[in-house]
Design a protein around this motif. Sequence first.
Motif, PDB file in Angstrom:
ATOM      1  N   THR A  25       0.819  -1.179  -0.101  1.00  0.00           N
ATOM      2  CA  THR A  25       0.024   0.053  -0.105  1.00  0.00           C
ATOM      3  C   THR A  25       0.874   1.213   0.071  1.00  0.00           C
ATOM      4  O   THR A  25       0.498   2.506  -0.716  1.00  0.00           O
ATOM      5  CB  THR A  25      -0.959  -0.240   1.159  1.00  0.00           C
ATOM      6  OG1 THR A  25      -1.645  -1.287   1.240  1.00  0.00           O
ATOM      7  CG2 THR A  25      -2.106   1.162   1.141  1.00  0.00           C
ATOM      8  N   THR A  40      -3.741  -3.024   0.113  1.00  0.00           N
ATOM      9  CA  THR A  40      -5.135  -2.317   0.573  1.00  0.00           C
ATOM     10  C   THR A  40      -5.296  -1.290  -0.199  1.00  0.00           C
ATOM     11  O   THR A  40      -6.210  -0.423   0.056  1.00  0.00           O
ATOM     12  CB  THR A  40      -5.311  -2.121   1.966  1.00  0.00           C
ATOM     13  OG1 THR A  40      -4.122  -1.166   2.365  1.00  0.00           O
ATOM     14  CG2 THR A  40      -4.931  -3.209   2.851  1.00  0.00           C
ATOM     15  N   PHE A  70      -8.833  -0.929  -1.392  1.00  0.00           N
ATOM     16  CA  PHE A  70     -10.027  -0.468  -0.597  1.00  0.00           C
ATOM     17  C   PHE A  70      -9.897   0.644   0.156  1.00  0.00           C
ATOM     18  O   PHE A  70     -10.992   1.292   0.404  1.00  0.00           O
ATOM     19  CB  PHE A  70      -9.389  -1.689   0.689  1.00  0.00           C
ATOM     20  CG  PHE A  70     -10.356  -1.612   1.758  1.00  0.00           C
ATOM     21  CD1 PHE A  70     -11.695  -2.181   1.711  1.00  0.00           C
ATOM     22  CD2 PHE A  70     -10.020  -0.920   2.784  1.00  0.00           C
ATOM     23  CE1 PHE A  70     -12.517  -2.040   2.821  1.00  0.00           C
ATOM     24  CE2 PHE A  70     -10.879  -1.105   4.196  1.00  0.00           C
ATOM     25  CZ  PHE A  70     -12.077  -1.417   3.968  1.00  0.00           C
ATOM     26  N   ALA A  95     -11.565  -8.626  -1.805  1.00  0.00           N
ATOM     27  CA  ALA A  95     -10.281  -7.906  -2.299  1.00  0.00           C
ATOM     28  C   ALA A  95     -10.479  -8.016  -3.827  1.00  0.00           C
ATOM     29  O   ALA A  95     -10.060  -7.127  -4.613  1.00  0.00           O
ATOM     30  CB  ALA A  95      -9.140  -8.765  -1.666  1.00  0.00           C
TER      31      ALA A  95
END
Length: 297
Positions: free
Chosen positions: A203, A231, A234, A276
């Motif tokens: 990330t 991530t 997200f 995911a």
Amino acid sequence: MSMVIDLHAHVVLEESFGAAGKYGPELSSDPKLQEFRVGDYAIRVPYKDSVFMDALKRVDAMDCLGIDLQLLSPNPLSFFGHIETEEALRFARASNDAMTKHIKPFPDRLLGAASVPLQNPEFACEELRRAVHDLGLIAAYIGTDYGFPLDHPKLDVFYQTVVDLDIPLLIHPATNNGIRGAADERLARFGLDLILGYAYEETIAVASLVLGGVMQRHPRLDVCVSHGGGTATFLAEKMDQLAQVDPAASESVKRNGFGHELQNLWFDTHVKGEVAATALRHYAHEDKLVFGTNLGG
């Protein structure tokens, strides 16, 4: 019939053992479960007589899985991002020489990515040119932690070299830095170094490339981040919200949005679970999602 190409597969190269001096890498001789040591960090792994070290066994496994072509990457535990430059360069050269020998018997099935001592960008460029021009390796392979962010201006010469060589750059995390394991000891439990630690590093890598303006400065750079970018997808909306008020964020993100700029990156699809995968498909460009198995892992 289309070809199945796997871009996420690691190899352990015995001929590179000890090339980083006191930092290793080193593999114990236990026939079933060995200890792999990098600096003060060690992990118990079944590397010997496995697809990690035996190219014929790997190709047999690829046949069983229907994989036509596989790009092999050096073991992520051996990035050596914080060791002295000379040792890092010595290891990268040994690793690249060994990679070439490992894939040579199967030129139609196996390709290789190059290690580079990125803590010294000039040395990294020199070794990458050797690996591509002299050895025939077809990609650059780096980690996420070299003591400075991936958008640091001193890396621009390296990114430009990748562009000039017309090869992809693959980014994969590790939670050891060549000297010791994860700085946060809480990650040592429950496999969190692999679950949370890797996602954390990926990330940060994505944020550095996008918010730090690397993709804006090098629009022809083809860079692929492992495991769907951690991530980043997200957290894309939160990244975008904060970027709009952060004077350090790149102008392209302020103008187009973080989610839009994610489409400049490639991602391998080795993620776990539909949540995911859905987030990745929502933000990533559909033509920049590549197949990855982490074969052997």
